[in-house]
Motif scaffolding. Structure first.
Motif, short mmCIF file in Angstrom:
data_model
loop_
_atom_site.label_atom_id
_atom_site.label_comp_id
_atom_site.label_asym_id
_atom_site.label_seq_id
_atom_site.Cartn_x
_atom_site.Cartn_y
_atom_site.Cartn_z
N LEU A 28 -22.85 25.31 8.28
CA LEU A 28 -22.24 24.62 8.82
C LEU A 28 -22.39 25.13 10.46
O LEU A 28 -22.53 24.48 11.33
CB LEU A 28 -20.79 24.75 8.85
CG LEU A 28 -20.22 23.66 7.64
CD1 LEU A 28 -18.77 23.77 7.29
CD2 LEU A 28 -20.71 22.20 7.62
N ARG A 32 -23.81 23.25 13.57
CA ARG A 32 -23.19 22.82 14.78
C ARG A 32 -24.04 23.56 16.02
O ARG A 32 -24.08 22.83 17.23
CB ARG A 32 -21.88 23.61 14.74
CG ARG A 32 -20.67 23.01 13.98
CD ARG A 32 -19.30 23.54 14.32
NE ARG A 32 -18.54 23.28 13.19
CZ ARG A 32 -17.98 24.05 12.04
NH1 ARG A 32 -18.58 25.10 11.79
NH2 ARG A 32 -17.13 23.59 11.45
N ASP A 35 -26.71 20.90 16.91
CA ASP A 35 -26.36 19.78 17.36
C ASP A 35 -25.88 19.95 18.97
O ASP A 35 -26.22 18.99 19.75
CB ASP A 35 -25.05 19.37 16.42
CG ASP A 35 -24.58 17.84 16.85
OD1 ASP A 35 -25.48 17.05 16.86
OD2 ASP A 35 -23.41 17.75 16.94
N THR A 59 -20.67 17.32 4.14
CA THR A 59 -20.20 17.73 5.12
C THR A 59 -20.84 18.03 6.53
O THR A 59 -20.17 17.64 7.73
CB THR A 59 -19.75 19.33 4.73
OG1 THR A 59 -18.91 19.13 3.57
CG2 THR A 59 -18.93 19.83 5.96
N SER A 62 -21.06 14.43 8.40
CA SER A 62 -19.90 13.85 9.02
C SER A 62 -19.77 14.50 10.18
O SER A 62 -18.65 13.85 10.83
CB SER A 62 -18.80 14.09 7.77
OG SER A 62 -18.43 15.33 7.53
N MET A 63 -20.16 15.90 10.33
CA MET A 63 -19.58 16.47 11.66
C MET A 63 -20.67 16.27 12.80
O MET A 63 -20.08 16.61 13.85
CB MET A 63 -19.32 18.05 11.18
CG MET A 63 -20.44 18.77 10.55
SD MET A 63 -20.06 20.51 10.02
CE MET A 63 -20.88 21.38 11.83
N VAL A 64 -21.85 16.07 12.70
CA VAL A 64 -23.03 16.32 13.68
C VAL A 64 -23.47 14.90 14.43
O VAL A 64 -23.27 13.78 13.63
CB VAL A 64 -24.19 16.98 13.36
CG1 VAL A 64 -23.93 18.41 13.00
CG2 VAL A 64 -25.03 16.24 12.11
N LYS A 65 -23.52 14.82 15.47
CA LYS A 65 -24.16 13.67 16.26
C LYS A 65 -25.70 13.64 15.89
O LYS A 65 -26.07 12.16 16.23
CB LYS A 65 -23.72 13.68 17.76
CG LYS A 65 -22.04 13.58 17.99
CD LYS A 65 -21.81 13.49 19.19
CE LYS A 65 -20.25 13.53 19.42
NZ LYS A 65 -19.87 13.58 20.80
N GLY A 291 -13.13 20.26 3.68
CA GLY A 291 -13.69 19.07 3.20
C GLY A 291 -14.54 19.35 2.00
O GLY A 291 -15.04 18.31 1.44
#
Length: 470
Positions: A28, A32, A35, A59, A62-65, A291
């Motif tokens: 993660l 991040r 990203d 996970t 769902s969290m990065v663009k 999550g």
């Protein structure tokens, strides 16, 4: 000006770079960071049979663009499962990994040219059934027969691939040779005129960045890179190329150049630890991620898989007891995270007699003195005292216990939390120790967190001692 795109494969190659599988939290943090750099695409490794990789993929997705690309091997990859793991992403993509050299086709897929072309068409279409964006990666392309390579690329494009990557997996070409190779393939495959072409170059001869730059100058859209050096061009090397020669070639990059050095330095601390202190806290694994959960639909086999991924090897009876406790908890909460599963294992599995019991302890600590611990335990009716110092009161307490038992076990995980609020709140600690390759865990409760940590250590120690004596 055209934009040179960079696909980051740091997460795909993470286990190779780190020398071990990355934890959820490490994955993660890397995602991040990439990203934040506005990487064009973040590429994920093929998933295995366990559920943990699916959960980490979902996970991250769902969290990065940034666009997320999940790799799937043509020979044995599960396309549906891979797609399900990333479909929540804003920009999901499947990357079909296909060996195209004669040796690799025979070894990996056990197929000749004609059968391989049929398989490529079949698998690309299957990927397109789930995902609009499908990449075709031609592995070991520089050692493939050019006629077959061109046929394979054409078949993939006709089946629905929107992107093609040529891989010099062996890293055997000089920059001018690789540039000529890319230019030749573009000329031989007319369908590439409407397709994004990327390259992936092994840095076997320390010329990967130069080969990537040459490929871009000959018509490739982008290059696959890693954030830290690991046998591929690095992001910094390719950004430097754009900075020095981009204007001459009409090339620019959309990445955040000013942030790249700082981000790479942070990632190196995760992926390339130069010197790790050998303290009892050095090897603690970070296993819990918000999550990432099990729910009431998961059966005992899925629970056992996750328990094993946390490092435990239990008896069939203990696995059953853990699953029963899991069912009781999940019925009330509807989901169970890995931290809660750790606690279930620690409180449920391998309940044993107390070989060691705590009589008393005295801890001294402050900001101008070295923390010390004086602990008195009882074993078989005999009092045993230990004194230890450490980097903080808990470290000192563990050192005192280790002096008593005459052994230092590897600390695999250490978790603390407050269970109640107020001046007299209760604290909970969970300890995981590794002995002879096996993980043991125990919990402790107390009104002070140091006491809870000592009780958790003794609980775990008693399980190790019992196992060694039986």
């Amino acid at each position: 000006m055209r934009t040179m795109k960079l696909i980051d494969i740091t997460l795909r190659e993470g286990a190779v770079i780190r020398g071990r599988a990355l934890s959820f939290k490490e994955k993660l943090e890397i995602a991040r960071s990439l990203d934040r750099l506005k990487s064009d695409t973040i590429e994920l490794a093929p998933i295995g049979t366990g559920k943990a990789e699916e959960l980490s993929n979902s996970t991250i997705a769902s969290m990065v663009k940034s666009r997320i690309s999940a790799c799937v091997n043509i020979a044995d990859g599960d396309i549906e499962k891979t797609w399900n793991s990333i479909q929540v992403a804003g920009k999901p993509k499947l990357n079909l990994l296909v060996p195209v050299s004669p040796v690799q086709m025979e070894y990996v897929c056990h197929k000749k040219d004609k059968a391989m072309l049929s398989l490529i068409t079949e698998k690309v279409k299957e990927c397109r059934y789930y995902c609009e964006f499908v990449e075709f990666s031609a592995l070991d392309a520089t050692r493939a027969e050019k006629g077959f390579l061109c046929d394979a690329i054409t078949a993939a494009i006709e089946a629905g691939a929107y992107k093609v990557t040529l891989c010099d997996s062996a890293g055997i070409m000089m920059p001018h040779e690789f540039g000529a190779f890319v230019e030749d393939i573009i000329g031989r495959v007319p369908a590439l005129a409407d397709i994004e072409l990327y390259v992936e170059v092994s840095d076997e001869m320390h010329m990967a960045a130069a080969c990537g730059a040459e490929a871009v100058s000959k018509g490739a859209v982008g290059v696959k890179c890693t954030a830290v050096r690991n046998g591929y061009p690095t992001l910094e090397e390719m950004i430097r190329f754009v900075k020095m020669r981009g204007a001459d070639l009409g090339i620019e990059s959309g990445m955040r150049v000013t942030e790249i050095h700082q981000t790479v330095t942070q990632l190196e601390k995760i992926l390339l630890p130069e010197e790790e202190e050998t303290t009892r806290f050095s090897n603690i694994s970070l296993t819990d991620v918000p999550g990432v959960t099990l729910d009431e639909n998961d059966d005992i086999s899925e629970v056992i898989k996750v328990v094993r991924q946390l490092g435990y090897e239990l008896s069939e009876e203990d696995y059953s007891n853990v699953y029963e406790s899991f069912r009781r908890v999940v019925t009330k909460k509807h989901f169970v995270g890995t931290k809660e599963l750790d606690a279930i294992v620690a409180s449920t599995a391998m309940q044993v007699p107390s070989t060691y019991q705590i009589i008393n302890y005295v801890i001294n600590s402050g900001n101008i003195i070295t923390a010390t611990a004086n602990i008195l335990l009882e074993k078989d009716g005999e009092a045993k005292r230990g004194v230890g110092t450490g980097d903080g009161p808990i470290d000192a307490a563990f050192a005192a216990i280790e002096q008593i038992i005459g052994h230092r076990y590897e600390l695999d995980d250490f978790q603390i939390q407050t269970l109640t609020e107020g001046r007299d709140s209760m604290g909970s600690a969970l300890i995981k120790l590794r002995a002879d390759g096996k993980v043991y865990s125990g919990t402790g409760l107390s009104t002070d967190i140091i006491g809870a940590s000592i009780r958790a250590y003794i609980s775990t120690l008693n399980k190790i001692v019992y196992d060694e004596q039986t």
